[in-house]
Design a protein around this motif. Structure first.
Motif, mmCIF file in Angstrom:
data_model
loop_
_atom_site.group_PDB
_atom_site.id
_atom_site.type_symbol
_atom_site.label_atom_id
_atom_site.label_comp_id
_atom_site.label_asym_id
_atom_site.label_seq_id
_atom_site.Cartn_x
_atom_site.Cartn_y
_atom_site.Cartn_z
ATOM 1 N N LEU A 15 49.267 29.810 -17.397
ATOM 2 C CA LEU A 15 48.763 28.810 -17.923
ATOM 3 C C LEU A 15 47.816 28.670 -18.778
ATOM 4 O O LEU A 15 47.631 28.134 -19.717
ATOM 5 C CB LEU A 15 48.525 28.041 -16.887
ATOM 6 C CG LEU A 15 49.509 26.951 -15.913
ATOM 7 C CD1 LEU A 15 48.961 26.960 -14.726
ATOM 8 C CD2 LEU A 15 50.789 25.775 -16.821
ATOM 9 N N GLY A 16 46.979 29.153 -18.632
ATOM 10 C CA GLY A 16 45.435 29.661 -19.465
ATOM 11 C C GLY A 16 46.241 30.285 -20.624
ATOM 12 O O GLY A 16 44.942 29.872 -21.430
ATOM 13 N N GLY A 17 47.011 30.934 -20.610
ATOM 14 C CA GLY A 17 47.383 31.322 -22.210
ATOM 15 C C GLY A 17 47.891 30.067 -23.115
ATOM 16 O O GLY A 17 48.094 30.241 -24.231
ATOM 17 N N ARG A 18 48.420 29.456 -22.399
ATOM 18 C CA ARG A 18 49.212 27.816 -23.024
ATOM 19 C C ARG A 18 47.883 27.166 -23.581
ATOM 20 O O ARG A 18 47.922 26.195 -25.022
ATOM 21 C CB ARG A 18 50.054 27.037 -22.146
ATOM 22 C CG ARG A 18 51.412 27.659 -22.027
ATOM 23 C CD ARG A 18 52.511 28.149 -23.862
ATOM 24 N NE ARG A 18 52.506 26.887 -23.047
ATOM 25 C CZ ARG A 18 53.646 26.063 -23.376
ATOM 26 N NH1 ARG A 18 54.679 26.870 -22.392
ATOM 27 N NH2 ARG A 18 53.838 24.823 -23.467
ATOM 28 N N ILE A 19 46.728 26.852 -23.039
ATOM 29 C CA ILE A 19 45.362 26.727 -23.487
ATOM 30 C C ILE A 19 45.499 26.840 -25.076
ATOM 31 O O ILE A 19 44.755 26.003 -26.010
ATOM 32 C CB ILE A 19 44.252 26.532 -22.895
ATOM 33 C CG1 ILE A 19 44.894 26.251 -21.329
ATOM 34 C CG2 ILE A 19 42.976 26.253 -23.708
ATOM 35 C CD1 ILE A 19 43.745 26.349 -20.130
ATOM 36 N N PHE A 20 45.349 28.359 -25.095
ATOM 37 C CA PHE A 20 45.001 28.319 -26.802
ATOM 38 C C PHE A 20 46.072 28.359 -27.957
ATOM 39 O O PHE A 20 45.362 27.903 -28.739
ATOM 40 C CB PHE A 20 44.662 30.017 -27.107
ATOM 41 C CG PHE A 20 43.963 30.215 -25.803
ATOM 42 C CD1 PHE A 20 42.322 29.955 -25.839
ATOM 43 C CD2 PHE A 20 43.428 30.915 -24.448
ATOM 44 C CE1 PHE A 20 41.095 30.495 -25.186
ATOM 45 C CE2 PHE A 20 42.605 31.555 -23.331
ATOM 46 C CZ PHE A 20 41.702 30.833 -23.658
ATOM 47 N N SER A 21 46.838 27.703 -28.004
ATOM 48 C CA SER A 21 48.760 27.778 -28.212
ATOM 49 C C SER A 21 48.904 26.260 -28.566
ATOM 50 O O SER A 21 49.505 26.069 -29.257
ATOM 51 C CB SER A 21 49.816 28.324 -28.155
ATOM 52 O OG SER A 21 49.793 27.883 -26.598
ATOM 53 N N GLU A 22 47.996 25.393 -27.085
ATOM 54 C CA GLU A 22 48.609 23.516 -28.050
ATOM 55 C C GLU A 22 48.071 23.348 -28.942
ATOM 56 O O GLU A 22 46.397 23.688 -29.518
ATOM 57 C CB GLU A 22 48.151 23.827 -25.975
ATOM 58 C CG GLU A 22 48.884 23.440 -25.214
ATOM 59 C CD GLU A 22 50.223 22.663 -25.323
ATOM 60 O OE1 GLU A 22 50.143 21.899 -26.654
ATOM 61 O OE2 GLU A 22 51.317 23.518 -24.660
ATOM 62 N N GLU A 23 48.101 22.414 -29.757
ATOM 63 C CA GLU A 23 47.838 22.080 -30.598
ATOM 64 C C GLU A 23 47.367 20.477 -30.589
ATOM 65 O O GLU A 23 45.776 19.707 -30.600
ATOM 66 C CB GLU A 23 48.973 21.871 -31.628
ATOM 67 C CG GLU A 23 50.093 23.042 -32.523
ATOM 68 C CD GLU A 23 50.236 22.194 -33.422
ATOM 69 O OE1 GLU A 23 50.985 21.269 -33.744
ATOM 70 O OE2 GLU A 23 51.168 23.222 -33.824
ATOM 71 N N THR A 24 47.572 19.180 -29.541
ATOM 72 C CA THR A 24 47.131 18.493 -28.962
ATOM 73 C C THR A 24 46.054 18.893 -27.814
ATOM 74 O O THR A 24 46.094 19.862 -26.738
ATOM 75 C CB THR A 24 48.445 17.628 -28.685
ATOM 76 O OG1 THR A 24 49.178 18.136 -27.692
ATOM 77 C CG2 THR A 24 49.278 16.842 -29.797
ATOM 78 N N LYS A 25 45.094 17.778 -27.858
ATOM 79 C CA LYS A 25 43.872 17.460 -27.050
ATOM 80 C C LYS A 25 44.266 17.368 -25.450
ATOM 81 O O LYS A 25 43.983 17.826 -24.588
ATOM 82 C CB LYS A 25 43.017 16.337 -27.448
ATOM 83 C CG LYS A 25 41.980 16.214 -26.319
ATOM 84 C CD LYS A 25 40.859 16.093 -27.005
ATOM 85 C CE LYS A 25 39.929 15.771 -26.363
ATOM 86 N NZ LYS A 25 38.261 14.631 -26.317
ATOM 87 N N THR A 26 45.619 16.293 -25.543
ATOM 88 C CA THR A 26 46.273 15.938 -24.326
ATOM 89 C C THR A 26 46.876 17.062 -23.136
ATOM 90 O O THR A 26 47.009 17.071 -22.296
ATOM 91 C CB THR A 26 47.544 14.775 -24.558
ATOM 92 O OG1 THR A 26 46.187 13.499 -25.194
ATOM 93 C CG2 THR A 26 47.846 14.370 -22.852
ATOM 94 N N ASN A 27 47.781 17.902 -24.166
ATOM 95 C CA ASN A 27 48.602 18.949 -23.643
ATOM 96 C C ASN A 27 47.118 20.065 -23.051
ATOM 97 O O ASN A 27 47.714 20.529 -22.430
ATOM 98 C CB ASN A 27 49.187 19.411 -24.480
ATOM 99 C CG ASN A 27 50.141 18.858 -24.975
ATOM 100 O OD1 ASN A 27 50.540 17.579 -23.824
ATOM 101 N ND2 ASN A 27 51.324 18.826 -26.096
ATOM 102 N N ARG A 28 46.435 20.016 -24.296
ATOM 103 C CA ARG A 28 45.159 21.522 -23.426
ATOM 104 C C ARG A 28 45.135 20.819 -21.812
ATOM 105 O O ARG A 28 44.736 21.573 -21.459
ATOM 106 C CB ARG A 28 44.206 21.503 -24.551
ATOM 107 C CG ARG A 28 44.789 22.174 -25.731
ATOM 108 C CD ARG A 28 43.417 22.722 -26.523
ATOM 109 N NE ARG A 28 43.188 22.364 -27.005
ATOM 110 C CZ ARG A 28 42.588 20.973 -28.279
ATOM 111 N NH1 ARG A 28 43.929 21.535 -28.993
ATOM 112 N NH2 ARG A 28 42.445 20.335 -28.976
ATOM 113 N N ILE A 29 44.237 19.301 -22.646
ATOM 114 C CA ILE A 29 44.070 18.966 -20.471
ATOM 115 C C ILE A 29 44.791 19.367 -19.544
ATOM 116 O O ILE A 29 43.941 19.636 -18.617
ATOM 117 C CB ILE A 29 43.694 17.318 -21.174
ATOM 118 C CG1 ILE A 29 42.603 17.114 -21.979
ATOM 119 C CG2 ILE A 29 42.696 16.843 -19.790
ATOM 120 C CD1 ILE A 29 41.994 15.993 -22.636
#
Length: 522
Positions: A50-64
């Motif tokens: 899950l943490g690895g996906r934080i750096f590859s997400e483009e939208t702010k909502t998906n990072r949250i």
């Protein structure tokens, strides 16, 4: 069920039966042989995914969304699983209420946050490096807390603070060393240089290739030398290549071979062992550099060949046009001989005696150009003598000669013969299709401002129609389409005049007055 949701498989793809069987099998094993250690490992893996996906997400909502999920997993790992490993559940009795009733609000909140599609329309790619790094950080927190809690009889709250702050200090120090502001180059640069230098020093190899590119003049010679340089590496057993229409092979073949291609350059590298991904990227970059040098060598060879063919063409066309002018002069003499009556035989014989030596000299000069086109040879005559011979060569009725004053100077008779013959032959050819066209050749001088000397010029004027503007614009610059000749006569005439110090221009281009001017220096 968690892995089916996120983040390994995409929702648009179907799960194959073998993969489904593996998931069910692992789930059954984990269910029957579950332990707190297995739970800690499992939560660490999920935290990394899950943490690895934080750096590859483009939208702010998906990072949250991923931050909330990762926070829930890390909280359960540190506040529930690790205390169970240490047998320190009593130290966190006050946190039981938070763990049971407040922390579950984090994953529940995810259901109320709308998932947004990325701007590119593509699903983010799982970053392996960040995933591995975060999973290792979680495992270090677990093992560090267990080691400190086992060796020291302290409260778990103290253990957790010691472990977390120690890890934070290490990460802070590493981030500073990664790209410092001091003279030290930093871990980032050292790591980049290491990746670019696996198996061979990058700078040394590029320098060797650049030296070979300066030494070798042909593309095939450069490729041969570069392949010899490649086989000198310790881990390379052989190499084969195909460049355009040439191919070759050096060294010995092996079971480990890798293909590299760049445009028309193809190389197969035989190695003693299977090359790593980092080394593959490295060699691919070097292959591209070598291919660029090879393409540059090919372009240089093509330019040299084009320059040679251009020189060959210009020399041949110039000599061909000179021979054409000579043949036209011979044709004029033959025409005069056919039209001369018996009573004028003496005058005809006198004309031929004067013209044949001039024609002989022009033929000899043309043959000399053919033998040595680079040598600049010229036939020097007095202007008065040359003007007289020009009148004898062109005795047609429609040609009129005028000379108010002849300059007392030596001229390059070879160049002026070629230029004037071109102009007169073109005017005579024009007169065949435009009757009543008169041709005038006038020698006169023109005054120039700021100069006390006289500048003489020769004008060739006809009373025919004007040329098209497009033809007049390109007349002395390039080949002109011609129905009666080669179309390069005036181009070569202008080039010869310029080399001799004269200037050929189109002075007038109107109906009734088409005038070419050869400017001479007094």
């Amino acid at each position: 069920m968690f892995l089916l949701w996120q983040p390994i498989w995409r929702s648009t793809e179907k799960l194959s039966r073998p993969a489904l069987a593996i998931f069910i099998g692992v789930g059954i094993i984990g269910f029957f042989y579950s332990s707190w250690w297995l739970t800690a490992l499992w939560l660490s893996i999920l935290f990394g995914l899950l943490g690895g996906r934080i750096f590859s997400e483009e939208t702010k909502t998906n990072r949250i969304i991923h931050i909330l999920a990762a926070s829930y997993l890390l909280s359960m790992l540190l506040l529930w699983v690790v205390p169970k490993l240490l047998g320190a559940s009593d130290d966190l009795e006050a946190a039981t209420f938070v763990i049971r009733y407040l922390i579950p609000l984090l994953p529940i909140t995810i259901f109320f946050i709308g998932n947004q599609t990325s701007k590119s329309g593509q699903l983010p790619v799982l970053d392996f490096f960040y995933t591995l790094l975060l999973m290792l950080v979680a495992l270090i927190l677990v093992l560090g807390s267990y080691a400190i809690g086992t060796l020291n009889t302290v409260n778990y709250i103290q253990v957790m603070f010691i472990t977390i702050f120690s890890m934070a200090f290490v990460l802070l120090a590493f981030s500073f060393l990664w790209q410092p502001s001091t003279r030290f180059s930093g871990v980032e640069l050292l790591m980049s240089r290491y990746l670019l230098s696996i198996g061979m020093p990058f700078e040394k190899w590029v320098k060797s290739i650049a030296v070979l590119a300066e030494i070798e003049s042909t593309p095939n010679g450069f490729v041969q030398a570069a392949m010899i340089e490649m086989t000198s590496l310790a881990w390379v057993s052989g190499v084969s290549w195909l460049a355009d229409e040439t191919q070759g092979k050096l060294g010995e073949s092996s079971k480990h071979q890798t293909n590299f291609s760049f445009k028309d350059f193809h190389m197969t590298l035989h190695t003693n062992w299977q090359i790593s991904p980092a080394l593959y990227v490295h060699v691919k970059l070097l292959t591209q550099i070598m291919g660029e040098f090879y393409e540059a060598k090919r372009r240089e060879e093509t330019l040299r060949q084009n320059a040679y063919m251009q020189a060959f063409y210009e020399t041949g066309s110039r000599l061909t046009h000179d021979i054409k002018n000579i043949l036209q002069s011979v044709g004029t003499l033959v025409s005069a001989a056919e039209q001369t009556e018996d009573k004028d035989n003496a005058a005809l014989l006198n004309l031929i005696r004067k013209q044949l030596p001039v024609l002989n000299q022009r033929i000899a000069a043309t043959l000399d150009k053919l033998k040595a086109p680079n040598e600049d040879k010229k036939r020097v005559e007095k202007m008065s003598a040359w003007w007289k011979n020009l009148q004898l060569r062109h005795t047609q009725d429609r040609i009129e000669f005028k000379a108010s004053e002849l300059p007392k100077q030596d001229i390059n008779a070879e160049v002026l013969d070629s230029v004037l013959d071109n102009l007169l032959n073109n005017a005579l050819e024009k007169a065949k299709y435009q009757p009543n066209t008169l041709i005038t050749i006038e020698m006169h001088h023109i005054a120039t401002s700021g100069d006390d000397g006289k500048h003489f010029c020769i004008d060739v004027t006809d009373t025919g129609k004007a040329m098209d503007a497009a033809i007049a614009h390109d007349l002395f610059k390039k080949h002109i389409a011609s129905h009666n000749g080669l179309g390069v006569g005036l181009y070569h005439a202008a080039q010869d005049a310029k080399q001799a110090g004269y200037n050929l221009i189109l002075d007038s281009n109107v109906n009734g007055t088409v005038r070419f001017r050869v400017q001479l220096s007094a």
